[in-house]
Design an enzyme around this catalytic site. Structure first.
Site, PDB file in Angstrom:
ATOM      1  N   LYS A  38       0.819  -1.228   0.000  1.00 35.55           N
ATOM      2  CA  LYS A  38       0.000   0.000   0.000  1.00 35.55           C
ATOM      3  C   LYS A  38       0.846   1.269   0.000  1.00 35.55           C
ATOM      4  O   LYS A  38       0.394   2.299  -0.476  1.00 35.55           O
ATOM      5  CB  LYS A  38      -0.944   0.000   1.203  1.00 35.55           C
ATOM      6  N   ARG A 133      -6.491   0.669  17.579  1.00 34.46           N
ATOM      7  CA  ARG A 133      -7.086   0.872  16.264  1.00 34.46           C
ATOM      8  C   ARG A 133      -8.065  -0.288  16.055  1.00 34.46           C
ATOM      9  O   ARG A 133      -9.031  -0.387  16.795  1.00 34.46           O
ATOM     10  CB  ARG A 133      -6.002   0.982  15.171  1.00 34.46           C
TER      11      ARG A 133
END
Ligand code: PLP
Length: 362
Positions: A38, A133
């Site tokens: 990514k 997260r």
């Protein structure tokens, strides 16, 4: 050769070497690598480099990158590493081999989509060990969910469990922290009555445990991006020896469009800049500066590019222009000259994804 600037040069040989070195180092300690693409927005050539270097999965947080790699003919195990949107469930069943998951309603929806295709989709159930997260915080709910998946969802295979640290909460991947994940994996195995195939112990920050030879037994996968694309963070922030890796996989080039001696302090009544900010300007008298044809549209934040040439420093930028101080540069710069920059992860995500940058592979 296409000579449009700005250009981003990607050295695939050095990237491949980095991936192979880290992969082998990890494999010696029983760890497989999911190669995270990514950072380079899933560029096909970069993904192929990870494939050729023999990673276990090609991984990214973005579904569009997986879909476009698949449509481009990539026939290799692929992993989605952002816990998915409900609206992605059909694409997951269609294109993804393995996904990280943390919500039972979404897992059920993927199960339905996989069933329609007569497939079984692999998942890694995420536990939050304090980075705050993604992932289950409540460990009883985690175990219940694992058991439910195992017993009730025929088209989902619980391949393993995982965690992420060092992203939001800046939590360190210590031996103790990763041991919590191994303990949890044993509890899951007790509940479901079989071994898990994967215990996925984090990202580049967990490579510290490989370098220190103290990764807990039981962890058998890491998901690594930065550590092979740049190999910078562990060296710069934690003092790890990364000298066996290349730090020049990416090089940015931009063209000079103006060179003039000008004041360093703006002249006139000062208000706000192009981004409605009121910056501070240091008065260093008259200095020679070069304007280059690159800006925030291309690289995002000025603090994420680094002039390579001695005597060249960053002064400022707007969307399409960057100002360099070249007073102390030995080279007599003129319009048409090319200036080179090192970059980091923060600018790569922009540089690799904008149409304004010419990407070249060397
Ligand atoms: C981005 C990401 C990674 C890879 O992070 P690096 O620091 O680049 O190695 C791994 N896991 C998850 C869940 C991620 O989102």
């Amino acid at each position: 050769m296409d000579n449009r600037y700005p250009s981003l040069e990607i050295n695939l040989k050095h990237l491949r070497s980095n991936i192979e070195v880290v992969r082998k180092k990890c494999e010696e300690q029983g760890i497989c690598i999911a190669g995270v693409v990514k950072g380079a927005t899933g560029l096909k050539e970069v993904a192929e480099c990870f494939r050729d270097a023999g990673v276990q999965y090609i991984a990214t947080s973005r579904m569009d990158q997986i879909v476009s790699l698949r449509k481009g003919g990539m026939n290799y195990p692929m992993m989605l590493i952002r816990v998915p949107m409900m609206s992605e469930c059909s694409d997951i069943a269609e294109y993804v081999d393995c996904s990280l998951q943390s919500e039972l309603t979404v897992i059920r929806a993927v199960n339905m989509e996989a069933k329609r295709r007569s497939r079984v989709h692999d998942i890694i159930l995420m536990a939050d060990l304090g980075d705050l997260r993604e992932g289950f915080w409540d460990k009883e709910a985690f175990l219940d969910c694992a058991e439910y998946i195992e017993k009730e969802l025929e088209n989902i295979h619980l391949l393993g469990i995982g965690t992420n640290v060092g992203c939001y909460g800046s939590v360190l991947a210590t031996n103790e922290k990763l041991s919590e994940l191994v303990d949890l994996s044993k509890k899951v195995e007790e509940r479901i009555g079989r071994k898990l195939e994967i215990v996925s112990g984090g990202a580049t920050s967990s490579l510290m445990r490989i370098w220190d030879h103290d990764i807990p037994d039981g962890i058998n996968q890491l998901r690594v991006g930065e550590g092979v694309l740049f190999a910078r963070d562990l060296a710069v922030y934690y003092g790890y020896d990364m000298s066996m890796l290349h730090h020049d996989v990416f090089k940015l080039k931009a063209e000079v469009i103006e060179v003039k001696v000008k004041p360093t302090h703006p002249v006139g009544e000062l208000a706000i800049d192009a981004f409605c900010r009121t910056p501070h300007y240091e008065d260093r008298g008259m200095r020679k500066r070069a304007l280059v044809a690159i800006g925030r549209v291309d690289f995002g934040d000025l603090s994420d590019i680094f002039p390579k040439e001695k005597g060249i420093t960053l002064v400022g930028c707007s969307s399409d222009h960057t100002i360099l101080d070249v007073e102390d540069c030995e080279r007599e710069l003129v319009p048409g000259d090319i200036v080179e920059f090192d970059i980091d992860y923060g600018s790569l995500i922009y540089l690799s994804s904008t149409r304004t940058v010419n990407i070249r592979y060397i």
